[in-house]
Design a protein around this motif. Structure first.
Motif, short mmCIF file in Angstrom:
data_model
loop_
_atom_site.label_atom_id
_atom_site.label_comp_id
_atom_site.label_asym_id
_atom_site.label_seq_id
_atom_site.Cartn_x
_atom_site.Cartn_y
_atom_site.Cartn_z
N ARG A 56 0.81 -1.22 0.00
CA ARG A 56 0.00 0.00 0.00
C ARG A 56 0.84 1.26 0.00
N ARG A 57 2.08 1.18 0.48
CA ARG A 57 2.96 2.36 0.50
C ARG A 57 4.01 2.31 -0.59
N THR A 58 4.56 1.12 -0.86
CA THR A 58 5.66 1.00 -1.82
C THR A 58 5.19 0.74 -3.24
N GLY A 59 4.01 0.10 -3.38
CA GLY A 59 3.54 -0.29 -4.70
C GLY A 59 4.26 -1.54 -5.22
N ARG A 60 5.12 -2.13 -4.40
CA ARG A 60 5.86 -3.33 -4.81
C ARG A 60 5.12 -4.58 -4.35
N ASP A 99 -6.93 -6.48 -5.71
CA ASP A 99 -6.52 -7.50 -6.67
C ASP A 99 -5.19 -8.09 -6.25
N ALA A 100 -5.12 -9.42 -6.27
CA ALA A 100 -3.92 -10.12 -5.82
C ALA A 100 -3.75 -11.40 -6.62
N ARG A 101 -2.67 -12.12 -6.30
CA ARG A 101 -2.37 -13.40 -6.93
C ARG A 101 -2.07 -14.40 -5.83
N VAL A 102 -2.53 -15.63 -6.00
CA VAL A 102 -2.21 -16.68 -5.05
C VAL A 102 -1.56 -17.84 -5.78
N GLU A 103 -0.66 -18.49 -5.11
CA GLU A 103 -0.08 -19.75 -5.57
C GLU A 103 -0.66 -20.82 -4.67
#
Length: 160
Positions: A56-60, A99-103
């Motif tokens: 939320r702060r870094t965008g990474r 929005d996210a990704r899961v493995e």
């Protein structure tokens, strides 16, 4: 002598030990390139997934190993931080960038996060209670309600 109704609050391992465990788990997962460290939920046992959020702060991108249950096509996690009072960073990130990704053990999936509420939250909390008999006692250690996070499947965005 205490009677049978004596319910002592659960004792948690030291915060440092909890963080060390999850850090080691994530390291094993990375070192084995995902061959070790993830499992599917089975019976009354939760599974583990690698959740990648946008900071939320870094965008990474930030990766974390999280316990989950399946609810139809959705994945369900509890936004707890080893039952510490602070909200977990991954949940704060998802509230800002859902929005996210899961493995998963079966492969990757794109998801969109939201907090369950009302009857849905109660139903999903009851499902989690089946995996952890003292869930309510553990949740009572926190000063705020533990969010039940629903990760719904989403389609990839064109160009990404």
């Amino acid at each position: 002598m205490p009677d049978g109704n004596d319910r002592r609050p659960p004792r948690l391992p030291r915060r440092r030990l909890v963080r060390l465990f999850w850090s080691a788990h994530r390291r094993v997962y990375r070192l084995t390139r995902g061959r070790v460290g993830l499992w599917r939920p089975k019976g009354r046992r939760w599974g583990t997934m690698c959740l990648t959020t946008v900071g939320r702060r870094t965008g990474r991108e930030r990766g974390v190993i999280v316990a989950y249950l399946e609810d139809g096509g959705n994945l369900v996690a509890l936004a707890m931080n080893g039952w510490a009072d602070a909200e977990p960073a991954w949940w704060l990130n998802l509230r800002e960038h859902p929005d996210a990704r899961v493995e998963l053990k079966g492969g990757p999936r794109l998801v969109r996060a939201r907090a369950a509420s009302g009857p849905e939250r109660e139903r999903l909390w009851a499902r989690w209670r089946q995996t952890e008999a003292r869930l309510d006692d553990l949740a009572a250690l926190r000063s705020r309600e533990t969010a039940v996070v629903v990760l719904e499947p989403r389609e990839p965005v064109a160009g990404r």
